[in-house]
Write an enzyme that holds these catalytic residues in place. Sequence first.
Site, PDB file in Angstrom:
ATOM      1  N   HIS A  57       0.693  -1.215   0.111  1.00 26.20           N
ATOM      2  CA  HIS A  57      -0.078  -0.465  -0.106  1.00 26.20           C
ATOM      3  C   HIS A  57       1.058   1.462   0.153  1.00 26.20           C
ATOM      4  CE1 HIS A  57      -3.711  -1.956   1.880  1.00 26.20           C
ATOM      5  NE2 HIS A  57      -3.209  -3.205   1.146  1.00 26.20           N
ATOM      6  N   GLU A  59       0.877   3.490   1.160  1.00 25.12           N
ATOM      7  CA  GLU A  59       1.596   4.320   3.334  1.00 25.12           C
ATOM      8  C   GLU A  59       3.080   3.713   3.237  1.00 25.12           C
ATOM      9  OE1 GLU A  59      -1.711   3.727   2.566  1.00 25.12           O
ATOM     10  OE2 GLU A  59      -2.728   4.554   3.281  1.00 25.12           O
ATOM     11  N   CYS A  87      -6.076   1.998   5.840  1.00 23.75           N
ATOM     12  CA  CYS A  87      -6.448   0.514   6.124  1.00 23.75           C
ATOM     13  C   CYS A  87      -6.036   0.767   7.384  1.00 23.75           C
ATOM     14  CB  CYS A  87      -6.247  -0.525   4.938  1.00 23.75           C
ATOM     15  SG  CYS A  87      -4.880  -0.898   5.278  1.00 23.75           S
ATOM     16  N   CYS A  90      -1.950  -0.439   6.954  1.00 24.65           N
ATOM     17  CA  CYS A  90      -0.626   1.220   6.814  1.00 24.65           C
ATOM     18  C   CYS A  90      -1.342   1.594   8.203  1.00 24.65           C
ATOM     19  CB  CYS A  90      -1.240   1.961   5.861  1.00 24.65           C
ATOM     20  SG  CYS A  90      -1.418   0.674   4.556  1.00 24.65           S
TER      21      CYS A  90
HETATM   22 ZN   LIG Z   1      -3.535  -0.235   3.514  1.00 24.92          ZN
END
Ligand SMILES: [Zn+2]
Length: 151
Positions: A57, A59, A87, A90
């Site tokens: 992801h 991040e 999410c 992260c």
């Molecule tokens: Zn995430």
Amino acid sequence: MLDQKRIEELIEISIEEAEKAIVRGDDPFGGVITDKEGNIIVRNGNRQNTEQNPSAHAEIVCIREACKKLQTNDLSGFISFCNAESCPMCASAMMMAGIRDFYFGTFMEDWYTPHVRMQTVADSMRSGIIVHGGILEEKTREVVDRGRGNL
Ligand SMILES: [Zn+2]
């Protein structure tokens, strides 16, 4: 504390990274990590598909790069930006890295699972991150909807 103009500029940069992710065939998310004055350390986007890595992801890609660049695993006092709410994976990673503030654009989609909101994860940590959401909401929402193929 960063002023609103700089915060919006940095969210705009996360949007640029999200646009690049869409072009690559990745999910429509981009991130930035800055020092406490708002100077950019790294900027990058989601790479789940191109790296065949479900944890890539935006991040997390940014945390990995920032730590490598700064030769540390401690990002205490640094600030993270993303075009959308994180999410829980992260959110946890940012807090484990010591990120102090997190600024994001649009909010978590209703269907997204695990549906654990950023603030809930922050509240569960002793040294919680400060979460600032809804920056350039309309613009960041459009990018996510388009990147998800919903428009
Ligand atoms: Zn995430």
